[in-house]
Motif scaffolding. Structure first.
Motif, PDB file in Angstrom:
ATOM      1  N   ILE A   8     -43.431   1.105  56.639  1.00  0.00           N
ATOM      2  CA  ILE A   8     -42.965  -0.074  55.932  1.00  0.00           C
ATOM      3  C   ILE A   8     -43.417  -1.310  56.712  1.00  0.00           C
ATOM      4  CG2 ILE A   8     -40.988   1.065  54.862  1.00  0.00           C
ATOM      5  CD1 ILE A   8     -39.218  -0.287  57.002  1.00  0.00           C
ATOM      6  N   TRP A   9     -43.326  -2.452  56.066  1.00  0.00           N
ATOM      7  CA  TRP A   9     -43.663  -3.718  56.690  1.00  0.00           C
ATOM      8  C   TRP A   9     -42.460  -4.648  56.515  1.00  0.00           C
ATOM      9  CZ3 TRP A   9     -46.895  -0.323  54.555  1.00  0.00           C
ATOM     10  CH2 TRP A   9     -48.110  -0.039  55.202  1.00  0.00           C
ATOM     11  N   PRO A  10     -41.466  -4.573  57.430  1.00  0.00           N
ATOM     12  CA  PRO A  10     -40.305  -5.450  57.305  1.00  0.00           C
ATOM     13  C   PRO A  10     -40.719  -6.915  57.303  1.00  0.00           C
ATOM     14  CG  PRO A  10     -39.899  -3.716  58.915  1.00  0.00           C
ATOM     15  CD  PRO A  10     -41.350  -3.666  58.574  1.00  0.00           C
ATOM     16  N   ALA A  11     -40.005  -7.695  56.522  1.00  0.00           N
ATOM     17  CA  ALA A  11     -40.319  -9.118  56.395  1.00  0.00           C
ATOM     18  C   ALA A  11     -39.022  -9.906  56.378  1.00  0.00           C
ATOM     19  CB  ALA A  11     -41.125  -9.374  55.122  1.00  0.00           C
ATOM     20  N   ASN A  12     -39.138 -11.196  56.648  1.00  0.00           N
ATOM     21  CA  ASN A  12     -37.968 -12.068  56.582  1.00  0.00           C
ATOM     22  C   ASN A  12     -38.377 -13.456  56.118  1.00  0.00           C
ATOM     23  OD1 ASN A  12     -37.927 -14.139  59.079  1.00  0.00           O
ATOM     24  ND2 ASN A  12     -38.850 -12.206  59.768  1.00  0.00           N
ATOM     25  N   ALA A  13     -37.429 -14.126  55.496  1.00  0.00           N
ATOM     26  CA  ALA A  13     -37.597 -15.518  55.084  1.00  0.00           C
ATOM     27  C   ALA A  13     -36.299 -16.243  55.397  1.00  0.00           C
ATOM     28  CB  ALA A  13     -37.945 -15.623  53.602  1.00  0.00           C
ATOM     29  N   ALA A  14     -36.396 -17.393  56.021  1.00  0.00           N
ATOM     30  CA  ALA A  14     -35.215 -18.145  56.440  1.00  0.00           C
ATOM     31  C   ALA A  14     -34.866 -19.216  55.426  1.00  0.00           C
ATOM     32  CB  ALA A  14     -35.474 -18.790  57.807  1.00  0.00           C
ATOM     33  N   ASN A  15     -33.589 -19.545  55.366  1.00  0.00           N
ATOM     34  CA  ASN A  15     -33.170 -20.718  54.596  1.00  0.00           C
ATOM     35  C   ASN A  15     -33.751 -21.976  55.225  1.00  0.00           C
ATOM     36  OD1 ASN A  15     -31.618 -18.987  53.016  1.00  0.00           O
ATOM     37  ND2 ASN A  15     -29.845 -20.352  53.012  1.00  0.00           N
ATOM     38  N   GLN A  16     -33.812 -23.042  54.445  1.00  0.00           N
ATOM     39  CA  GLN A  16     -34.377 -24.294  54.937  1.00  0.00           C
ATOM     40  C   GLN A  16     -33.662 -24.747  56.206  1.00  0.00           C
ATOM     41  OE1 GLN A  16     -34.402 -27.420  52.043  1.00  0.00           O
ATOM     42  NE2 GLN A  16     -35.618 -28.795  53.283  1.00  0.00           N
ATOM     43  N   GLY A  17     -34.441 -25.151  57.192  1.00  0.00           N
ATOM     44  CA  GLY A  17     -33.884 -25.619  58.453  1.00  0.00           C
ATOM     45  C   GLY A  17     -33.740 -24.538  59.500  1.00  0.00           C
ATOM     46  N   HIS A  18     -34.076 -23.280  59.146  1.00  0.00           N
ATOM     47  CA  HIS A  18     -33.981 -22.167  60.089  1.00  0.00           C
ATOM     48  C   HIS A  18     -35.374 -21.586  60.320  1.00  0.00           C
ATOM     49  CE1 HIS A  18     -29.545 -21.987  59.957  1.00  0.00           C
ATOM     50  NE2 HIS A  18     -29.707 -22.419  58.716  1.00  0.00           N
ATOM     51  N   PRO A  19     -35.647 -21.071  61.518  1.00  0.00           N
ATOM     52  CA  PRO A  19     -36.992 -20.604  61.840  1.00  0.00           C
ATOM     53  C   PRO A  19     -37.321 -19.244  61.237  1.00  0.00           C
ATOM     54  CG  PRO A  19     -35.542 -20.209  63.699  1.00  0.00           C
ATOM     55  CD  PRO A  19     -34.729 -20.982  62.682  1.00  0.00           C
ATOM     56  N   VAL A  20     -38.600 -19.022  61.020  1.00  0.00           N
ATOM     57  CA  VAL A  20     -39.105 -17.704  60.632  1.00  0.00           C
ATOM     58  C   VAL A  20     -39.090 -16.814  61.874  1.00  0.00           C
ATOM     59  CG1 VAL A  20     -41.131 -16.453  59.803  1.00  0.00           C
ATOM     60  CG2 VAL A  20     -40.535 -18.660  58.810  1.00  0.00           C
ATOM     61  N   LEU A  21     -38.712 -15.559  61.715  1.00  0.00           N
ATOM     62  CA  LEU A  21     -38.628 -14.622  62.830  1.00  0.00           C
ATOM     63  C   LEU A  21     -39.848 -13.719  62.860  1.00  0.00           C
ATOM     64  CD1 LEU A  21     -34.912 -13.490  62.286  1.00  0.00           C
ATOM     65  CD2 LEU A  21     -35.744 -15.499  63.549  1.00  0.00           C
ATOM     66  N   ALA A  22     -40.390 -13.475  64.040  1.00  0.00           N
ATOM     67  CA  ALA A  22     -41.507 -12.520  64.220  1.00  0.00           C
ATOM     68  C   ALA A  22     -42.649 -12.798  63.246  1.00  0.00           C
ATOM     69  CB  ALA A  22     -41.004 -11.084  64.091  1.00  0.00           C
ATOM     70  N   SER A  23     -42.968 -14.064  63.068  1.00  0.00           N
ATOM     71  CA  SER A  23     -44.042 -14.504  62.158  1.00  0.00           C
ATOM     72  C   SER A  23     -43.789 -14.108  60.707  1.00  0.00           C
ATOM     73  CB  SER A  23     -45.409 -13.957  62.598  1.00  0.00           C
ATOM     74  OG  SER A  23     -45.727 -14.431  63.894  1.00  0.00           O
ATOM     75  N   GLY A  24     -42.587 -13.655  60.406  1.00  0.00           N
ATOM     76  CA  GLY A  24     -42.226 -13.348  59.028  1.00  0.00           C
ATOM     77  C   GLY A  24     -42.482 -11.927  58.592  1.00  0.00           C
ATOM     78  N   GLY A  25     -43.090 -11.082  59.447  1.00  0.00           N
ATOM     79  CA  GLY A  25     -43.331  -9.706  59.036  1.00  0.00           C
ATOM     80  C   GLY A  25     -44.134  -8.923  60.054  1.00  0.00           C
ATOM     81  N   PHE A  26     -44.021  -7.592  59.987  1.00  0.00           N
ATOM     82  CA  PHE A  26     -44.736  -6.734  60.922  1.00  0.00           C
ATOM     83  C   PHE A  26     -44.796  -5.314  60.371  1.00  0.00           C
ATOM     84  CE2 PHE A  26     -40.286  -7.130  62.124  1.00  0.00           C
ATOM     85  CZ  PHE A  26     -39.858  -5.819  62.250  1.00  0.00           C
ATOM     86  N   TYR A  27     -45.613  -4.503  61.029  1.00  0.00           N
ATOM     87  CA  TYR A  27     -45.796  -3.089  60.650  1.00  0.00           C
ATOM     88  C   TYR A  27     -44.800  -2.233  61.408  1.00  0.00           C
ATOM     89  CZ  TYR A  27     -48.104   1.526  60.678  1.00  0.00           C
ATOM     90  OH  TYR A  27     -48.390   2.860  60.580  1.00  0.00           O
ATOM     91  N   LEU A  28     -44.189  -1.253  60.722  1.00  0.00           N
ATOM     92  CA  LEU A  28     -43.233  -0.359  61.365  1.00  0.00           C
ATOM     93  C   LEU A  28     -43.470   1.066  60.863  1.00  0.00           C
ATOM     94  CD1 LEU A  28     -40.898  -0.579  63.406  1.00  0.00           C
ATOM     95  CD2 LEU A  28     -39.328  -0.682  61.462  1.00  0.00           C
ATOM     96  N   PRO A  29     -44.042   1.940  61.712  1.00  0.00           N
ATOM     97  CA  PRO A  29     -44.318   3.321  61.298  1.00  0.00           C
ATOM     98  C   PRO A  29     -43.034   4.116  61.108  1.00  0.00           C
ATOM     99  CG  PRO A  29     -45.573   2.700  63.271  1.00  0.00           C
ATOM    100  CD  PRO A  29     -44.524   1.653  63.064  1.00  0.00           C
TER     101      PRO A  29
END
Length: 255
Positions: free
Chosen positions: A37-58
């Motif tokens: 899978i490739w977990p991803a995240n998006a922050a609400n306005q005013g909050h930072p993106v984590l781990a560039s917003g996504g990564f690979y996870l075997p």
């Protein structure tokens, strides 16, 4: 569907206030799916993106990402991704513009969403839930470290992709069901989307479609005004997010 998916998350944010500040919290993300899978995240306005917003996870792997203690946003899993070409979408589900690093872009629904509003006051709880308001792609569980039963959002009793009504199915190139749309996403109808004349809890009620979601995944939001709200509030600095958890295991695994 952005207004719909943000409804519950906006409610979470309104709960937050306090003075005793915490520096950071950790999300421990585990992939128990039999595929990457490739977990991803998006922050609400005013909050930072984590781990560039996504990564690979075997399969079988985990990764820890750090978030500011007042972070508010969403986390989801992308599946069936093939990066390195110009193909858009690059992922079968949860795609964010064909990019590996979402960098704040919101994933395309349907995707199971973990919605989190951390509390910077250490004496007050953070709030989190799992939402199927825009649909489902994989099961997920959320809990605190150390484990507490009252802080646990379990996975699903069954994979919704196996019982998804045909009119809600999302198929990949092989004809396999890889996600299940919500009725709102599929039909764009006020009744299913809890908007306009149906924009209040008294007017927007469960439907035959949301009941399918609720039966399979009773700990998740099945529609915008799900009642009682499956919202968890707990105090912790560490959260365990497990994609494809065993439906029979309620305790967490040690790292």
């Amino acid at each position: 569907m952005e207004a719909t998916t943000s409804l519950v998350l906006s409610i979470l944010f309104l709960f937050l206030s306090g003075n005793t500040r915490v520096e950071a919290c950790n999300f421990h993300i585990i992939n128990k799916c039999p595929y990457p899978i490739w977990p991803a995240n998006a922050a609400n306005q005013g909050h930072p993106v984590l781990a560039s917003g996504g990564f690979y996870l075997p399969p079988g792997e985990q990764r820890k990402i750090q978030a500011p203690a007042d972070w508010v946003g969403r986390i989801w899993a992308r599946t069936g991704c093939k990066f390195g070409s110009d193909k858009v979408p690059a992922c079968e589900t949860g795609d964010c513009g064909g990019k590996l690093w979402c960098n704040g872009l919101i994933g395309s629904p349907p995707a199971t969403l973990v919605q989190i509003a951390l509390q910077q006051d250490k004496n007050k709880p953070s709030f989190y839930d799992v939402s199927l308001v825009d649909g489902y792609n994989v099961a997920v569980s959320v809990t605190t470290i150390p484990y507490s039963s009252k802080c646990h959002i379990g996975g699903c009793k069954r994979d919704i992709n196996d019982c998804c009504p045909q009119e809600l199915e999302v198929l990949n190139d092989k004809g396999e069901v890889v996600a299940c749309k919500s009725a709102c996403l599929a039909f764009d109808n006020d009744k299913f989307c809890c908007r306009n004349a149906y924009g209040t809890p008294s007017k927007c009620k469960p439907t035959v479609y949301s009941k399918i979601f609720k039966e399979a995944c009773p700990s998740y939001y099945s529609y915008a005004y799900d009642n009682p709200p499956p919202l968890v509030n707990c105090v912790s600095d560490d959260y365990l997010i497990t994609f494809c958890p065993s439906p029979r295991v309620s305790e967490i695994e040690s790292e």
